[in-house]
Design a protein around this motif. Structure first.
Motif, PDB file in Angstrom:
ATOM      1  N   TYR A   1       5.164  16.520  -8.782  1.00  0.00           N
ATOM      2  CA  TYR A   1       3.912  15.779  -8.684  1.00  0.00           C
ATOM      3  C   TYR A   1       2.714  16.722  -8.734  1.00  0.00           C
ATOM      4  O   TYR A   1       2.832  17.934  -8.596  1.00  0.00           O
ATOM      5  N   ASN A   2       1.554  16.108  -8.962  1.00  0.00           N
ATOM      6  CA  ASN A   2       0.277  16.823  -9.069  1.00  0.00           C
ATOM      7  C   ASN A   2       0.263  17.814 -10.222  1.00  0.00           C
ATOM      8  O   ASN A   2      -0.255  18.918 -10.122  1.00  0.00           O
TER       9      ASN A   2
ATOM     10  N   VAL B   1      13.275   2.826 -14.250  1.00  0.00           N
ATOM     11  CA  VAL B   1      11.813   2.836 -14.332  1.00  0.00           C
ATOM     12  C   VAL B   1      11.414   3.137 -15.766  1.00  0.00           C
ATOM     13  O   VAL B   1      11.754   4.200 -16.301  1.00  0.00           O
ATOM     14  N   LYS B   2      10.720   2.226 -16.391  1.00  0.00           N
ATOM     15  CA  LYS B   2      10.276   2.440 -17.769  1.00  0.00           C
ATOM     16  C   LYS B   2       9.233   3.549 -17.829  1.00  0.00           C
ATOM     17  O   LYS B   2       8.586   3.865 -16.823  1.00  0.00           O
ATOM     18  N   ARG B   3       9.066   4.141 -19.010  1.00  0.00           N
ATOM     19  CA  ARG B   3       8.107   5.229 -19.151  1.00  0.00           C
ATOM     20  C   ARG B   3       6.689   4.756 -18.832  1.00  0.00           C
ATOM     21  O   ARG B   3       6.389   3.570 -18.883  1.00  0.00           O
ATOM     22  N   ASN B   4       5.843   5.718 -18.492  1.00  0.00           N
ATOM     23  CA  ASN B   4       4.423   5.517 -18.163  1.00  0.00           C
ATOM     24  C   ASN B   4       4.185   5.066 -16.727  1.00  0.00           C
ATOM     25  O   ASN B   4       3.117   4.550 -16.414  1.00  0.00           O
ATOM     26  N   SER B   5       5.167   5.270 -15.839  1.00  0.00           N
ATOM     27  CA  SER B   5       4.834   5.181 -14.421  1.00  0.00           C
ATOM     28  C   SER B   5       3.998   6.417 -14.063  1.00  0.00           C
ATOM     29  O   SER B   5       3.925   7.384 -14.815  1.00  0.00           O
ATOM     30  N   HIS B   6       3.366   6.364 -12.896  1.00  0.00           N
ATOM     31  CA  HIS B   6       2.428   7.416 -12.498  1.00  0.00           C
ATOM     32  C   HIS B   6       2.779   7.956 -11.111  1.00  0.00           C
ATOM     33  O   HIS B   6       3.483   7.311 -10.341  1.00  0.00           O
ATOM     34  N   ASP B   7       2.216   9.120 -10.805  1.00  0.00           N
ATOM     35  CA  ASP B   7       2.450   9.735  -9.504  1.00  0.00           C
ATOM     36  C   ASP B   7       2.208   8.760  -8.363  1.00  0.00           C
ATOM     37  O   ASP B   7       2.965   8.713  -7.391  1.00  0.00           O
TER      38      ASP B   7
ATOM     39  N   VAL C   1       0.867  -1.175   0.000  1.00  0.00           N
ATOM     40  CA  VAL C   1       0.000   0.000   0.000  1.00  0.00           C
ATOM     41  C   VAL C   1       0.901   1.220   0.000  1.00  0.00           C
ATOM     42  O   VAL C   1       1.805   1.341   0.829  1.00  0.00           O
ATOM     43  N   SER C   2       0.667   2.126  -0.940  1.00  0.00           N
ATOM     44  CA  SER C   2       1.506   3.319  -1.080  1.00  0.00           C
ATOM     45  C   SER C   2       0.659   4.569  -0.853  1.00  0.00           C
ATOM     46  O   SER C   2      -0.330   4.787  -1.558  1.00  0.00           O
ATOM     47  N   VAL C   3       1.047   5.370   0.130  1.00  0.00           N
ATOM     48  CA  VAL C   3       0.314   6.604   0.439  1.00  0.00           C
ATOM     49  C   VAL C   3       1.317   7.726   0.654  1.00  0.00           C
ATOM     50  O   VAL C   3       2.270   7.575   1.432  1.00  0.00           O
ATOM     51  N   ALA C   4       1.089   8.842  -0.016  1.00  0.00           N
ATOM     52  CA  ALA C   4       1.942  10.020   0.153  1.00  0.00           C
ATOM     53  C   ALA C   4       1.085  11.250   0.373  1.00  0.00           C
ATOM     54  O   ALA C   4      -0.054  11.338  -0.102  1.00  0.00           O
ATOM     55  N   VAL C   5       1.652  12.204   1.090  1.00  0.00           N
ATOM     56  CA  VAL C   5       1.130  13.574   1.130  1.00  0.00           C
ATOM     57  C   VAL C   5       2.049  14.408   0.255  1.00  0.00           C
ATOM     58  O   VAL C   5       3.276  14.414   0.452  1.00  0.00           O
ATOM     59  N   VAL C   6       1.475  15.067  -0.735  1.00  0.00           N
ATOM     60  CA  VAL C   6       2.241  15.914  -1.652  1.00  0.00           C
ATOM     61  C   VAL C   6       1.845  17.368  -1.415  1.00  0.00           C
ATOM     62  O   VAL C   6       0.659  17.698  -1.370  1.00  0.00           O
ATOM     63  N   HIS C   7       2.848  18.215  -1.253  1.00  0.00           N
ATOM     64  CA  HIS C   7       2.622  19.644  -0.984  1.00  0.00           C
ATOM     65  C   HIS C   7       3.404  20.462  -2.001  1.00  0.00           C
ATOM     66  O   HIS C   7       4.626  20.317  -2.121  1.00  0.00           O
ATOM     67  N   ARG C   8       2.694  21.286  -2.746  1.00  0.00           N
ATOM     68  CA  ARG C   8       3.328  22.144  -3.762  1.00  0.00           C
ATOM     69  C   ARG C   8       4.239  21.347  -4.689  1.00  0.00           C
ATOM     70  O   ARG C   8       5.337  21.763  -5.029  1.00  0.00           O
ATOM     71  N   GLY C   9       3.768  20.174  -5.083  1.00  0.00           N
ATOM     72  CA  GLY C   9       4.464  19.378  -6.080  1.00  0.00           C
ATOM     73  C   GLY C   9       5.486  18.404  -5.556  1.00  0.00           C
ATOM     74  O   GLY C   9       6.056  17.635  -6.334  1.00  0.00           O
ATOM     75  N   SER C  10       5.754  18.417  -4.238  1.00  0.00           N
ATOM     76  CA  SER C  10       6.768  17.533  -3.669  1.00  0.00           C
ATOM     77  C   SER C  10       6.160  16.655  -2.579  1.00  0.00           C
ATOM     78  O   SER C  10       5.358  17.136  -1.773  1.00  0.00           O
ATOM     79  N   PRO C  11       6.555  15.386  -2.499  1.00  0.00           N
ATOM     80  CA  PRO C  11       6.083  14.548  -1.401  1.00  0.00           C
ATOM     81  C   PRO C  11       6.723  14.976  -0.082  1.00  0.00           C
ATOM     82  O   PRO C  11       7.935  15.202  -0.017  1.00  0.00           O
ATOM     83  N   VAL C  12       5.899  15.086   0.965  1.00  0.00           N
ATOM     84  CA  VAL C  12       6.384  15.545   2.270  1.00  0.00           C
ATOM     85  C   VAL C  12       6.133  14.516   3.363  1.00  0.00           C
ATOM     86  O   VAL C  12       6.640  14.661   4.481  1.00  0.00           O
TER      87      VAL C  12
END
Length: 266
Positions: free
Chosen positions: A238-239, A205-211, A109-120
């Motif tokens: 990000y975002n 990482v091959k192309r077409n990975s996602h945020d 399970v992958s969960v991130a908080v992203v703030h102003r384009g960067s994971p924090v």
């Protein structure tokens, strides 16, 4: 990273760790029990009942706690409203669904908080392995409560790299001789976690990975002393409106530049 240095994201980290554990336990209840599977993206990507159940738990817990945050998940229809917020959750309820369906334990399970384009704040919870990786913007990276770090350079040693066979051919024969290609790990987030805790030196990482594949693992890798970059050696943003990425390299510093240069020349 572009996070505000004074910000304290530890409360958000505690929140997403708890949510990831709850979602992981839900997914674990489906694991090995032949959950119903559907195919998306013109039949290229599987999604299971476990993905949807874990996603629902995450969305309910996280948006109830932070109703002013945006939301981006692999298993939720995208809402352009996320582009108008400074902070959002970026979620993959099961990264490595193919492994999950096949009974392999390397899913998380992958969960991130992203703030102003960067994971924090980020967490990767792999319940079938009893492993939890996590970090915030001003903390070390941890695995099961123990600080982790990327590998150190050992002159003359063979570098352990996760790379697809077709990508390996882009490197020179001289550089390939310094690499040992490890067995494929379907979960991209988990592969980056393996780099963060020093089990392997790097990955392509091959192309077409996602945020949602990357955000939590990116922060964990950075706080462990590594980096995830594109072929211009730039960190990811990000975002954005488009959440797909081109070819990327993640690794410890002693291998990262060689990976980037090798792919650019190939």
């Amino acid at each position: 990273m572009n996070a505000t240095p004074a910000a304290d994201w530890t409360e958000d980290l505690a929140l997403i760790r708890d949510a990831a554990r709850q979602a992981g336990e839900i997914a674990l209840g489906f694991f090995g029990n032949a959950p119903e599977v559907w195919w998306k993206n013109e039949g290229r990507s599987p999604v299971s009942a476990a993905d949807f159940a874990a996603n629902d738990r995450l969305q309910n817990l996280l948006l109830k706690a932070r109703p002013h945050y945006g939301w981006l998940s692999e298993e939720t229809d995208d809402d352009a409203a996320r582009l108008d917020v400074e902070t959002l959750f970026v979620v993959d309820p099961i990264d490595g669904t193919r492994a999950f369906i096949n009974g392999e334990k390397t899913w998380c399970v992958s969960v991130a908080v992203v703030h102003r384009g960067s994971p924090v704040a980020g967490v990767l919870y792999a319940p079938a392995l009893a492993e939890e990786f996590y970090a915030a913007a001003q903390t070390p990276a941890y695995k099961n409560g123990v600080v982790i770090s990327v590998s150190s350079e050992k002159p003359g040693s063979v570098r352990q790299i996760a790379v697809a066979e077709d990508m390996l051919g882009r490197f020179s024969s001289e550089f390939r001789a310094t690499l040992n290609r490890i067995r494929h790990v379907p979960s991209l987030a988990y592969r980056l976690a393996m780099v963060a805790d020093g089990r392997i030196d790097g990955t392509v990482v091959k192309r077409n990975s996602h945020d949602w594949d990357l955000a939590a693992a990116d922060l964990i890798l950075e706080r462990a002393g590594g980096r995830l970059v594109d072929l211009d050696a730039s960190r990811l943003i990000y975002n954005r409106r488009e959440v797909q990425h081109e070819i990327l390299c993640g690794g410890a510093e002693h291998v990262l530049d060689s990976l980037v240069r090798g792919l650019r020349a190939g």
